[in-house]
Scaffold this active site. Structure first.
Site, PDB file in Angstrom:
ATOM      1  CE  LYS A  28      38.044  41.242  30.724  1.00 53.26           C
ATOM      2  NZ  LYS A  28      36.696  41.723  31.149  1.00 53.26           N
TER       3      LYS A  28
ATOM      4  CG  ASN B  53      54.740  43.252  40.773  1.00 53.71           C
ATOM      5  OD1 ASN B  53      54.083  44.162  40.258  1.00 53.71           O
ATOM      6  ND2 ASN B  53      54.594  41.992  40.422  1.00 53.71           N
TER       7      ASN B  53
ATOM      8  CB  ILE C  25      26.337  38.430  32.685  1.00 52.54           C
ATOM      9  CG1 ILE C  25      27.671  37.730  32.975  1.00 52.54           C
ATOM     10  CG2 ILE C  25      26.247  39.799  33.359  1.00 52.54           C
ATOM     11  CD1 ILE C  25      28.851  38.355  32.249  1.00 52.54           C
TER      12      ILE C  25
ATOM     13  CE1 TYR D  54      40.438  38.912  34.146  1.00 52.88           C
ATOM     14  CE2 TYR D  54      42.728  39.558  33.854  1.00 52.88           C
ATOM     15  CZ  TYR D  54      41.395  39.903  33.977  1.00 52.88           C
ATOM     16  OH  TYR D  54      41.009  41.216  33.916  1.00 52.88           O
TER      17      TYR D  54
ATOM     18  CG  ASP E 110      47.501  45.828  30.753  1.00 49.59           C
ATOM     19  OD1 ASP E 110      46.929  44.967  31.450  1.00 49.59           O
ATOM     20  OD2 ASP E 110      48.458  46.517  31.170  1.00 49.59           O
TER      21      ASP E 110
HETATM   22  P1  NAD Z   1      35.970  42.564  40.521  1.00 48.38           P
HETATM   23  O1  NAD Z   1      36.338  41.120  40.601  1.00 48.38           O
HETATM   24  O2  NAD Z   1      36.250  43.452  41.678  1.00 48.38           O
HETATM   25  O3  NAD Z   1      34.405  42.697  40.202  1.00 48.38           O
HETATM   26  C1  NAD Z   1      33.744  41.848  39.299  1.00 48.38           C
HETATM   27  C2  NAD Z   1      32.262  41.942  39.575  1.00 48.38           C
HETATM   28  O4  NAD Z   1      31.565  41.120  38.632  1.00 48.38           O
HETATM   29  C3  NAD Z   1      31.848  41.452  40.962  1.00 48.38           C
HETATM   30  O5  NAD Z   1      30.967  42.383  41.564  1.00 48.38           O
HETATM   31  C4  NAD Z   1      31.148  40.124  40.708  1.00 48.38           C
HETATM   32  O6  NAD Z   1      30.124  39.833  41.656  1.00 48.38           O
HETATM   33  C5  NAD Z   1      30.593  40.360  39.318  1.00 48.38           C
HETATM   34  N1  NAD Z   1      30.367  39.111  38.587  1.00 48.38           N
HETATM   35  C6  NAD Z   1      31.239  38.082  38.424  1.00 48.38           C
HETATM   36  N2  NAD Z   1      30.682  37.102  37.706  1.00 48.38           N
HETATM   37  C7  NAD Z   1      29.421  37.531  37.382  1.00 48.38           C
HETATM   38  C8  NAD Z   1      28.355  36.963  36.627  1.00 48.38           C
HETATM   39  N3  NAD Z   1      28.466  35.750  36.065  1.00 48.38           N
HETATM   40  N4  NAD Z   1      27.221  37.683  36.487  1.00 48.38           N
HETATM   41  C9  NAD Z   1      27.107  38.915  37.047  1.00 48.38           C
HETATM   42  N5  NAD Z   1      28.059  39.482  37.785  1.00 48.38           N
HETATM   43  C10 NAD Z   1      29.224  38.801  37.947  1.00 48.38           C
HETATM   44  O7  NAD Z   1      36.674  43.082  39.193  1.00 48.38           O
HETATM   45  P2  NAD Z   1      37.273  44.534  38.844  1.00 48.38           P
HETATM   46  O8  NAD Z   1      38.692  44.576  39.246  1.00 48.38           O
HETATM   47  O9  NAD Z   1      36.339  45.576  39.316  1.00 48.38           O
HETATM   48  O10 NAD Z   1      37.239  44.467  37.244  1.00 48.38           O
HETATM   49  C11 NAD Z   1      36.085  44.867  36.516  1.00 48.38           C
HETATM   50  C12 NAD Z   1      36.346  44.689  35.041  1.00 48.38           C
HETATM   51  O11 NAD Z   1      37.461  45.472  34.635  1.00 48.38           O
HETATM   52  C13 NAD Z   1      36.658  43.247  34.638  1.00 48.38           C
HETATM   53  O12 NAD Z   1      36.033  42.997  33.410  1.00 48.38           O
HETATM   54  C14 NAD Z   1      38.169  43.235  34.490  1.00 48.38           C
HETATM   55  O13 NAD Z   1      38.579  42.265  33.556  1.00 48.38           O
HETATM   56  C15 NAD Z   1      38.415  44.648  33.992  1.00 48.38           C
HETATM   57  N6  NAD Z   1      39.743  45.198  34.322  1.00 48.38           N
HETATM   58  C16 NAD Z   1      40.195  45.181  35.612  1.00 48.38           C
HETATM   59  C17 NAD Z   1      41.430  45.748  35.903  1.00 48.38           C
HETATM   60  C18 NAD Z   1      41.963  45.776  37.320  1.00 48.38           C
HETATM   61  O14 NAD Z   1      43.122  46.139  37.526  1.00 48.38           O
HETATM   62  N7  NAD Z   1      41.180  45.451  38.332  1.00 48.38           N
HETATM   63  C19 NAD Z   1      42.205  46.304  34.890  1.00 48.38           C
HETATM   64  C20 NAD Z   1      41.696  46.305  33.584  1.00 48.38           C
HETATM   65  C21 NAD Z   1      40.458  45.765  33.314  1.00 48.38           C
END
Ligand code: NAD
Length: 352
Positions: free
Chosen positions: A162, A257, A61, A158, A134
């Site tokens: 965000k 936790n 991206i 992190y 959050d």
């Molecule tokens: P994840 O780490 O499992 O997946 C992230 C994905 O993004 C991966 O497939 C990775 O290959 C891809 N990626 C990373 N850098 C990239 C780049 N430069 N270009 C293109 N693709 C790229 O993360 P997740 O847990 O599925 O989280 C997804 C989103 O939701 C994130 O934005 C995270 O901040 C947000 N989020 C996650 C949680 C949680 O508990 N996991 C909670 C709230 C919000």
């Protein structure tokens, strides 16, 4: 829903749940955009990989020409932006990648979306959903919950990256009118979550008979949401949310936790009682030497900047959009444990 939706991070944990849902449960065409970092895996998309309504684009991206090309070629009517570096521990050891993907990547994507949207004559139905956490709000004491008005106060590289991305997304709406919506969600859990995150670590270490690491005294509190409930919330906000608004998403499920860890140990003691055999990473079987999975719990030095407590006030999305979590923590955790027990080959594949 019969639109074309561009889903960034669609090979990750939550993104792949979004893609599988859109292909299997709706008529939408999906363009999955993912750089396939260590966290992204084609295996997560296996059930939909060859579907005629699914297109996979391996792109980063932060690559502006590539992002502009994707918008021009696929002409999406909406974007679900989930691509991110997502692991707090990794952000402490190597923050640069978090700024690059989460901040710079979000800016590149917003700009590509804006150019496309303006070239198309600013269509009213276009929507850009920025998916956030959050953790941007910082930490809470014993009481209270984050609302959409809580000031940002991130603690880790992190959450700071965000938070920066959220500000950019909001600015692209206020400055350029781009139809942006933002969600801030609590901790997700469920199938396909990378083995480095808390719940998979506990399940997999317990299955291997290895120590289960718990930071500090284990009393930090998180709110938990089953990933499918998050997917439903995202699609609800994308379709029905007020453009320019933020929606907090949570499971109304606060747990220390250590309580989560103990609940997983209880589930495993029930299904794999002491004395039963266990399969190791190399597919050998060995007999279970611990009396109970609880014996494997090991307290380790706390993480720096470890937020004490998060809690979400989700009354806005519940009241305005009628969304509510459907899967209880007990049910979701049981499904998650069963999934990891039954998918050891997936774990091996993503661990490389
Ligand atoms: P994840 O780490 O499992 O997946 C992230 C994905 O993004 C991966 O497939 C990775 O290959 C891809 N990626 C990373 N850098 C990239 C780049 N430069 N270009 C293109 N693709 C790229 O993360 P997740 O847990 O599925 O989280 C997804 C989103 O939701 C994130 O934005 C995270 O901040 C947000 N989020 C996650 C949680 C949680 O508990 N996991 C909670 C709230 C919000």
């Amino acid at each position: 829903m019969n639109d074309t939706l561009l889903v960034t991070g669609g090979a990750g944990f939550i993104g792949s749940a979004v893609v599988r849902h859109l292909i299997q449960e709706t008529e939408a065409t999906v363009v999955t955009v993912d750089a396939l970092t260590y966290a992204g895996h084609q295996e997560n998309l296996a059930p939909v990989a060859n579907h005629p309504r699914h297109h996979f684009e391996q792109e980063d991206i932060t690559d502006a020409p590539a992002m502009h090309r994707l918008f021009r070629e696929h002409e999406p009517s909406g974007v679900l932006h989930l691509a991110a570096e997502s692991h707090v521990d990794r952000s402490i050891g190597g923050p640069a990648a978090f700024v690059q993907t989460n901040v710079v990547g979000t800016q590149v994507l917003l700009e590509a979306a804006r150019t496309y949207w303006e070239d198309q004559g600013r269509p009213g139905g276009f929507r850009f959903l920025h998916v956030s956490t959050d953790e941007v709000y910082g930490e809470l004491g014993e009481t209270g919950a984050f609302t959409e008005e809580t000031p940002y106060d991130p603690s880790s590289p992190y959450s700071a990256s965000k938070a920066g991305a959220d500000h950019l997304a909001r600015a692209w709406h206020r400055t350029y009118d781009l139809p942006v919506l933002i969600t801030n969600c609590s901790n997700n859990y469920g199938p396909h979550q990378h083995p480095e995150k808390l719940i998979p670590v506990v399940i997999l270490n317990a299955l291997e008979g290895e120590p289960i690491p718990v930071y500090g005294d284990g009393k930090n509190v998180r709110d938990w949401l089953y990933v499918k409930d998050h997917v439903r919330a995202l699609l609800e906000v994308l379709q029905e949310g007020e453009v320019g608004d933020t929606y907090n998403v949570g499971g109304n499920c606060e747990r220390e936790n250590i309580a989560v860890v103990r609940q997983i140990c209880d589930l495993l003691d029930e299904t794999r009682p002491p004395g039963s055999t266990l399969e190791t990473k190399s597919h050998e079987t060995k007999s279970h030497e611990t009396k109970s999975h609880h014996d494997l719990i090991t307290f380790v030095e706390d993480r720096p900047g470890h937020d004490w407590r998060y809690a979400i006030d989700a009354s806005k999305i519940e009241g305005e959009l009628g969304w509510a979590p459907e899967v209880s923590f007990e049910e979701g955790l049981r499904r998650t444990v069963d999934w990891y027990v039954g998918h050891r080959e997936w774990v091996q594949a993503v661990q490389g």
